[in-house]
Design a protein around this motif. Structure first.
Motif, PDB file in Angstrom:
ATOM      1  N   ALA A 202      28.725  37.518  47.164  1.00 12.04           N
ATOM      2  CA  ALA A 202      30.052  37.490  47.666  1.00 12.04           C
ATOM      3  C   ALA A 202      31.246  38.367  47.234  1.00 12.04           C
ATOM      4  O   ALA A 202      32.041  38.613  47.682  1.00 12.04           O
ATOM      5  N   ALA A 203      31.118  38.487  45.922  1.00 10.96           N
ATOM      6  CA  ALA A 203      32.334  39.164  45.168  1.00 10.96           C
ATOM      7  C   ALA A 203      32.187  40.525  45.692  1.00 10.96           C
ATOM      8  O   ALA A 203      33.132  41.247  45.074  1.00 10.96           O
ATOM      9  N   ILE A 204      31.138  41.200  46.124  1.00  7.61           N
ATOM     10  CA  ILE A 204      31.123  42.549  46.711  1.00  7.61           C
ATOM     11  C   ILE A 204      32.075  42.556  47.788  1.00  7.61           C
ATOM     12  O   ILE A 204      32.735  43.689  47.937  1.00  7.61           O
ATOM     13  N   LEU A 205      32.418  41.703  48.297  1.00  4.83           N
ATOM     14  CA  LEU A 205      33.348  41.669  49.631  1.00  4.83           C
ATOM     15  C   LEU A 205      34.795  41.644  49.054  1.00  4.83           C
ATOM     16  O   LEU A 205      35.590  42.276  49.554  1.00  4.83           O
ATOM     17  N   PHE A 206      35.304  40.817  48.205  1.00  4.20           N
ATOM     18  CA  PHE A 206      36.520  40.716  47.774  1.00  4.20           C
ATOM     19  C   PHE A 206      36.454  40.743  46.272  1.00  4.20           C
ATOM     20  O   PHE A 206      37.105  40.016  45.377  1.00  4.20           O
ATOM     21  N   PRO A 207      36.127  42.017  45.727  1.00  2.00           N
ATOM     22  CA  PRO A 207      35.774  41.959  44.303  1.00  2.00           C
ATOM     23  C   PRO A 207      37.146  41.837  43.374  1.00  2.00           C
ATOM     24  O   PRO A 207      37.028  41.203  42.395  1.00  2.00           O
ATOM     25  N   GLN A 208      38.042  42.512  43.715  1.00  2.00           N
ATOM     26  CA  GLN A 208      39.256  42.608  42.796  1.00  2.00           C
ATOM     27  C   GLN A 208      40.280  41.590  43.081  1.00  2.00           C
ATOM     28  O   GLN A 208      41.017  41.011  42.342  1.00  2.00           O
ATOM     29  N   THR A 209      40.352  41.044  44.228  1.00  2.00           N
ATOM     30  CA  THR A 209      41.036  39.751  44.655  1.00  2.00           C
ATOM     31  C   THR A 209      40.735  38.617  43.861  1.00  2.00           C
ATOM     32  O   THR A 209      41.518  37.818  43.211  1.00  2.00           O
ATOM     33  N   MET A 210      39.343  38.479  43.837  1.00  2.00           N
ATOM     34  CA  MET A 210      38.791  37.312  43.096  1.00  2.00           C
ATOM     35  C   MET A 210      39.108  37.515  41.405  1.00  2.00           C
ATOM     36  O   MET A 210      39.114  36.344  40.501  1.00  2.00           O
ATOM     37  N   SER A 211      39.542  38.521  40.941  1.00  2.00           N
ATOM     38  CA  SER A 211      39.704  38.812  39.652  1.00  2.00           C
ATOM     39  C   SER A 211      40.911  38.251  39.433  1.00  2.00           C
ATOM     40  O   SER A 211      41.374  37.894  38.162  1.00  2.00           O
ATOM     41  N   VAL A 212      41.884  38.041  40.235  1.00  2.00           N
ATOM     42  CA  VAL A 212      43.211  37.542  39.989  1.00  2.00           C
ATOM     43  C   VAL A 212      43.140  36.068  40.493  1.00  2.00           C
ATOM     44  O   VAL A 212      43.212  35.098  39.778  1.00  2.00           O
ATOM     45  N   ILE A 213      42.796  35.593  41.897  1.00  2.00           N
ATOM     46  CA  ILE A 213      42.780  34.193  42.150  1.00  2.00           C
ATOM     47  C   ILE A 213      41.686  33.377  41.799  1.00  2.00           C
ATOM     48  O   ILE A 213      41.626  31.993  41.784  1.00  2.00           O
ATOM     49  N   GLY A 214      40.611  34.138  41.287  1.00  2.00           N
ATOM     50  CA  GLY A 214      39.308  33.296  40.820  1.00  2.00           C
ATOM     51  C   GLY A 214      39.562  32.868  39.373  1.00  2.00           C
ATOM     52  O   GLY A 214      38.679  32.089  38.842  1.00  2.00           O
ATOM     53  N   ASP A 215      40.803  33.222  38.715  1.00  2.00           N
ATOM     54  CA  ASP A 215      40.959  32.928  37.447  1.00  2.00           C
ATOM     55  C   ASP A 215      42.488  32.559  37.407  1.00  2.00           C
ATOM     56  O   ASP A 215      43.247  33.065  37.540  1.00  2.00           O
ATOM     57  N   ARG A 216      42.820  31.487  36.671  1.00  2.00           N
ATOM     58  CA  ARG A 216      44.019  30.766  36.713  1.00  2.00           C
ATOM     59  C   ARG A 216      45.075  31.664  35.868  1.00  2.00           C
ATOM     60  O   ARG A 216      46.053  31.823  36.082  1.00  2.00           O
ATOM     61  N   TRP A 217      44.402  31.958  34.712  1.00  2.00           N
ATOM     62  CA  TRP A 217      45.040  32.761  33.920  1.00  2.00           C
ATOM     63  C   TRP A 217      45.623  33.924  34.303  1.00  2.00           C
ATOM     64  O   TRP A 217      46.849  34.353  33.976  1.00  2.00           O
ATOM     65  N   ALA A 218      44.811  34.795  35.107  1.00  2.00           N
ATOM     66  CA  ALA A 218      44.884  35.965  35.400  1.00  2.00           C
ATOM     67  C   ALA A 218      46.078  35.696  36.618  1.00  2.00           C
ATOM     68  O   ALA A 218      47.110  36.534  36.880  1.00  2.00           O
ATOM     69  N   PHE A 219      45.929  34.704  37.407  1.00  2.00           N
ATOM     70  CA  PHE A 219      46.976  34.362  38.567  1.00  2.00           C
ATOM     71  C   PHE A 219      48.368  34.336  37.931  1.00  2.00           C
ATOM     72  O   PHE A 219      49.367  34.838  38.373  1.00  2.00           O
ATOM     73  N   ALA A 220      48.499  33.581  36.983  1.00  2.62           N
ATOM     74  CA  ALA A 220      49.716  33.364  36.230  1.00  2.62           C
ATOM     75  C   ALA A 220      50.260  34.571  35.787  1.00  2.62           C
ATOM     76  O   ALA A 220      51.484  34.563  35.860  1.00  2.62           O
ATOM     77  N   MET A 221      49.429  35.426  35.090  1.00  4.40           N
ATOM     78  CA  MET A 221      50.047  36.732  34.549  1.00  4.40           C
ATOM     79  C   MET A 221      50.350  37.660  35.558  1.00  4.40           C
ATOM     80  O   MET A 221      51.248  38.260  35.375  1.00  4.40           O
ATOM     81  N   LEU A 222      49.682  37.666  36.643  1.00  4.41           N
ATOM     82  CA  LEU A 222      50.312  38.488  37.680  1.00  4.41           C
ATOM     83  C   LEU A 222      51.590  38.297  38.489  1.00  4.41           C
ATOM     84  O   LEU A 222      52.546  38.915  38.620  1.00  4.41           O
TER      85      LEU A 222
END
Length: 285
Positions: free
Chosen positions: A156-176
């Motif tokens: 699945a991560a091939i379809l939304f690879p970089q979106t999930m680096s943001v919303i798939g991780d709470r620290w990353a989402f908060a930092m963005l």
């Protein structure tokens, strides 16, 4: 919100449901998903009322999964993710299809506008401030949450690879989000979010590697690609505050500086300039 949507299979299953999939086999045919993963996600989506599980056959028992108002209202976020990945992320195994607005018949790109004044909006003219139920401390993960390894992506991560680096991780989402409200320096991310230095360093490295942030002048700046993630952030926030309201009041208050009113995002077709509806969006074959 992140607990529900920070999983790519969940987003993809909801997306397929919005496009008309209802039965187990239809999801299985449309997605590169295993039986075990699909069964697990359909169960969790039913339990959280994002899909409604209805029996349509008794012998043998067969079920279908229907969209609910909760999942149906996710279409602005999903549309924004699709457009961002299609335009800005090049490492897809196959190019993502373009979108067609059946209301006007044209291929289109969604544009975020202010519901109050109908003017197009961006991260440059929308100001965020904490509401009664919001704070950095209440928006970051507990110590037991771990980041998924970027080196072991699922199909699945091939379809939304970089979106999930943001919303798939709470620290990353908060930092963005922090970057959008003006945070720039490593020490500021660490101090304001209360994040361990290794966590801050890891997420900043991911964002710079992916071209979302660029380092320089003693800090980090959003790139054009990073600023283009604004529709995903505000549509996700709008969905979260609609379905998970706090009795204390909103967690985040957005103001559109162009009109001075509270900002509520709406997606508009860049071809006909009319407001979009989820049922009018179709992928181009």
């Amino acid at each position: 919100m992140l607990g529900l949507l920070g999983d790519e299979w969940t987003l993809l299953i909801v997306q397929r449901a919005l496009l008309g999939a209802r039965r187990y086999g239809e999801f299985l045919d449309a997605l590169p998903v295993s039986n075990a993963v699909l069964t697990s996600r359909l169960q969790s989506l039913s339990a959280t009322e994002m899909l409604s599980r209805n029996q349509y056959q008794s012998n043998p028992p067969r079920f279908e999964y229907l969209v609910t108002p909760m999942s149906r209202s996710l279409w602005p976020m999903l549309t924004s993710i699709w457009e961002w990945e299609r335009r800005w992320v090049t490492d897809h195994a196959e190019p993502l299809p373009r979108m067609r607005h059946t209301g006007c018949g044209h291929e289109f790109a969604p544009r975020v506008v202010c519901r109050s004044c109908t003017a197009e909006a961006s991260g440059n003219d929308v100001v965020a401030q904490w509401g009664p139920s919001g704070s950095w401390q209440r928006s970051i993960p507990g110590g037991t949450q771990r980041r998924r390894s970027s080196g072991h992506r699922s199909g699945a991560a091939i379809l939304f690879p970089q979106t999930m680096s943001v919303i798939g991780d709470r620290w990353a989402f908060a930092m963005l989000v922090a970057a959008f409200v003006g945070m720039r320096r490593f020490t500021d991310f660490q101090a304001q979010l209360g994040a361990p230095p290794t966590t801050v360093a890891d997420r900043l490295t991911t964002f710079t590697d992916e071209g979302i942030l660029v380092s320089g002048d003693g800090g980090y700046q959003l790139t054009d690609k990073g600023r283009a993630f604004f529709p995903v952030l505000v549509c996700a926030l709008s969905w979260a505050q609609r379905w998970f309201p706090s009795p204390e009041g909103p967690a985040v208050i957005l103001t559109h500086t162009a009109c001075g009113r509270r900002f509520d995002p709406v997606l508009r077709c860049d071809q006909c300039q009319r407001h979009l509806r989820g049922a009018q969006i179709r992928p181009v074959p």
